[in-house]
Design an enzyme around this catalytic site. Structure first.
Site, PDB file in Angstrom:
ATOM      1  N   LYS A  91      -6.169 -11.435  -5.211  1.00 24.02           N
ATOM      2  CA  LYS A  91      -7.123 -11.682  -4.981  1.00 24.02           C
ATOM      3  C   LYS A  91      -8.705 -10.880  -4.969  1.00 24.02           C
ATOM      4  O   LYS A  91      -8.271  -9.608  -5.072  1.00 24.02           O
ATOM      5  CB  LYS A  91      -6.720 -11.793  -3.202  1.00 24.02           C
ATOM      6  N   LYS A 137       0.683  -1.178  -0.453  1.00 26.60           N
ATOM      7  CA  LYS A 137       0.265   0.080  -0.016  1.00 26.60           C
ATOM      8  C   LYS A 137       0.806   1.519   0.136  1.00 26.60           C
ATOM      9  O   LYS A 137       0.130   2.216  -0.365  1.00 26.60           O
ATOM     10  CB  LYS A 137      -1.017   0.126   1.140  1.00 26.60           C
ATOM     11  N   LYS A 174     -12.584  -5.615  -1.741  1.00 20.18           N
ATOM     12  CA  LYS A 174     -13.270  -4.157  -1.409  1.00 20.18           C
ATOM     13  C   LYS A 174     -12.367  -3.114  -2.299  1.00 20.18           C
ATOM     14  O   LYS A 174     -12.918  -2.504  -2.685  1.00 20.18           O
ATOM     15  CB  LYS A 174     -13.726  -3.959  -0.492  1.00 20.18           C
TER      16      LYS A 174
HETATM   17  P1  TYM Z   1     -10.519  -7.274   6.180  1.00 21.92           P
HETATM   18  O1  TYM Z   1     -11.688  -6.571   6.881  1.00 21.92           O
HETATM   19  O2  TYM Z   1      -9.749  -6.844   5.310  1.00 21.92           O
HETATM   20  O3  TYM Z   1     -11.430  -8.519   5.908  1.00 21.92           O
HETATM   21  C1  TYM Z   1     -11.748  -9.527   6.843  1.00 21.92           C
HETATM   22  C2  TYM Z   1     -11.438 -11.060   6.136  1.00 21.92           C
HETATM   23  O4  TYM Z   1     -11.948 -11.172   5.361  1.00 21.92           O
HETATM   24  C3  TYM Z   1     -10.228 -11.352   5.172  1.00 21.92           C
HETATM   25  N1  TYM Z   1     -10.480 -12.141   3.551  1.00 21.92           N
HETATM   26  C4  TYM Z   1     -10.444 -12.839   2.562  1.00 21.92           C
HETATM   27  N2  TYM Z   1     -10.317 -14.024   2.561  1.00 21.92           N
HETATM   28  C5  TYM Z   1      -9.739 -15.528   1.691  1.00 21.92           C
HETATM   29  N3  TYM Z   1      -9.929 -14.604   0.031  1.00 21.92           N
HETATM   30  C6  TYM Z   1      -9.976 -13.026   0.117  1.00 21.92           C
HETATM   31  N4  TYM Z   1     -10.011 -13.198  -1.072  1.00 21.92           N
HETATM   32  C7  TYM Z   1     -10.116 -12.397   1.533  1.00 21.92           C
HETATM   33  N5  TYM Z   1     -10.517 -11.122   1.649  1.00 21.92           N
HETATM   34  C8  TYM Z   1     -10.848 -10.418   2.974  1.00 21.92           C
HETATM   35  C9  TYM Z   1      -9.236 -11.411   5.541  1.00 21.92           C
HETATM   36  O5  TYM Z   1      -8.136 -12.615   5.409  1.00 21.92           O
HETATM   37  C10 TYM Z   1      -9.868 -11.112   6.863  1.00 21.92           C
HETATM   38  O6  TYM Z   1      -9.920 -12.323   7.704  1.00 21.92           O
HETATM   39  N6  TYM Z   1      -6.746  -6.282   9.568  1.00 21.92           N
HETATM   40  C11 TYM Z   1      -8.082  -6.955   9.557  1.00 21.92           C
HETATM   41  C12 TYM Z   1      -8.745  -7.029  10.280  1.00 21.92           C
HETATM   42  C13 TYM Z   1      -8.244  -6.829  12.267  1.00 21.92           C
HETATM   43  C14 TYM Z   1      -7.970  -8.604  12.412  1.00 21.92           C
HETATM   44  C15 TYM Z   1      -7.487  -7.473  13.643  1.00 21.92           C
HETATM   45  C16 TYM Z   1      -8.102  -9.452  12.508  1.00 21.92           C
HETATM   46  C17 TYM Z   1      -8.218  -5.984  12.391  1.00 21.92           C
HETATM   47  N7  TYM Z   1      -7.532  -6.181  14.223  1.00 21.92           N
HETATM   48  C18 TYM Z   1      -7.768  -9.085  14.992  1.00 21.92           C
HETATM   49  C19 TYM Z   1      -7.725 -10.918  13.261  1.00 21.92           C
HETATM   50  C20 TYM Z   1      -8.008 -10.473  14.512  1.00 21.92           C
HETATM   51  C21 TYM Z   1      -8.304  -6.633   8.114  1.00 21.92           C
HETATM   52  O7  TYM Z   1      -8.224  -5.490   7.320  1.00 21.92           O
HETATM   53  O8  TYM Z   1      -9.563  -8.110   7.796  1.00 21.92           O
END
Ligand code: TYM
Length: 333
Positions: A196, A113, A199
């Site tokens: 991947k 990013k 969003k």
């Molecule tokens: P975020 O909001 O980007 O995504 C939420 C969850 O969805 C999973 N994910 C995917 N899995 C498979 N294929 C895909 N194409 C795909 N896109 C998204 C992500 O791996 C995630 O599990 N930083 C994190 C949020 C967070 C978090 C935490 C997670 C903040 N604090 C503590 C675990 C523990 C995030 O931005 O996820």
């Protein structure tokens, strides 16, 4: 055992989030005693990118409603938004004294990013993984169900926990175990089997959103990139066909089958036959979630109240850990 995971409330939930993460959350909730699982909306993490206040405000409630529609039950799981539990930010500051710049510089998400220098990025984007470590360690989480893209952030949380425990001579933080979905660690874009599903992809046709109508789902599946070959008997023969592999994987997770069962079922058939079957299946699984979501969005006040109740429970669990961390580093509080 304590299960914890989070999701950013940025726009719609898509099929990648659902199959890669949320489906596992619901399974863990259903398999464990009430109170084992905590799930939250990472609204503070959302501030690492430019935000429009009204959108963040609305998205937080919509994402909470989506989680409820997917099967997260506030009577069994603690569901809340991060901003209502100030201990996340407070512990993040303490852990910032333990984390090293070099560790954060090596995070691939930051490198992707930030581009060449990162000069114009927010400070929050750089320190993002420290807040994520605080999210996990605050509740002494042992299991963190996430998609593959979060693995490195969780390894960092383990490094921070280890160094904090060692530096201050405490056994405060257990090491969290990432639980990467075996079935759907990386759901790929419908337009490009090497990127991947995300969003932030500007093309809406690259993803299926949980709010998409049946017609939209059908048309996105129809337009999904595929190839002209027939499906082989063995799933392993799809290794060089990224788009075909992704569509078969999506079918398998939605159907609760192994990818191998799916290729065996469709062996010798082309995408002209496979895509309509995939569209029907996606509509059958996602349609009821969307309908529950629509109903929930008619009563946003109830969703907001559920989040506030969840936050009260989360605050109660978080408070003693924060206090112990403050004491460990020698703060007067
Ligand atoms: P975020 O909001 O980007 O995504 C939420 C969850 O969805 C999973 N994910 C995917 N899995 C498979 N294929 C895909 N194409 C795909 N896109 C998204 C992500 O791996 C995630 O599990 N930083 C994190 C949020 C967070 C978090 C935490 C997670 C903040 N604090 C503590 C675990 C523990 C995030 O931005 O996820």
């Amino acid at each position: 055992m304590r299960v914890l995971s989070g999701i950013q409330p940025t726009g719609n939930l898509h099929l990648g989030n659902y199959l890669g993460a949320i489906k596992q959350w619901v399974q863990m909730q259903d398999a464990n005693p009430a109170g084992t699982c905590l799930f939250f909306l990472a609204d503070l993490h959302a501030l690492s990118q430019p935000v429009v206040a009204a959108e963040l405000h609305a998205n937080t409630i919509e994402m909470a409603a989506t989680l409820l529609a997917c099967g997260i039950d506030p009577a069994r799981s603690v569901l809340f938004n991060q901003a209502r539990v100030p201990a996340h930010s407070e512990l993040a500051w303490l852990l910032g004294g333990t984390a090293r710049m070099g560790w954060l510089n090596r995070m691939t998400q930051w490198k992707d990013k930030a581009g060449k220098s990162g000069e114009t990025q927010s400070v929050d984007l750089f320190t993002y993984p420290v807040l994520q470590a605080a999210d996990v360690l605050l509740y002494k989480a042992t299991h963190v169900p996430v998609g593959h893209d979060q693995k490195q952030h969780l390894e960092l949380a383990r490094d921070i926990a280890t160094k904090f425990n060692t530096d201050f001579g405490v056994e405060l933080f257990p090491l969290p175990e990432p639980l990467i979905s075996k079935e759907a660690p990386r759901i790929m874009s419908l337009r490009d089997g090497t990127a991947k599903m995300s969003k932030s992809d500007p093309s809406d046709a690259s993803r299926i959103n949980l709010v998409d109508s049946d017609d939209t789902i059908a048309s996105k599946v129809k337009k999904a990139k595929s190839d002209a070959d027939v499906l082989p008997e063995a799933f392993t023969d799809l290794e060089q066909r990224a788009e075909a592999k992704n569509l078969v994987t999506i079918y398998a997770v939605l159907a609760g089958k192994t990818p191998q069962e799916v290729t065996a079922d469709f062996a010798g058939k082309g995408f002209g036959a496979f895509k309509p079957a995939l569209a029907d299946l996606a509509i059958a699984v996602l349609g009821p979630i969307r309908d529950r979501l629509t109903a929930l969005l008619d009563d946003k006040a109830a969703v907001s109240a559920a989040l506030a109740e969840g936050a009260a429970k989360a605050n109660a669990i978080a408070a003693p850990t924060l206090r112990a961390a403050q004491a460990a580093v020698g703060l007067h509080v």
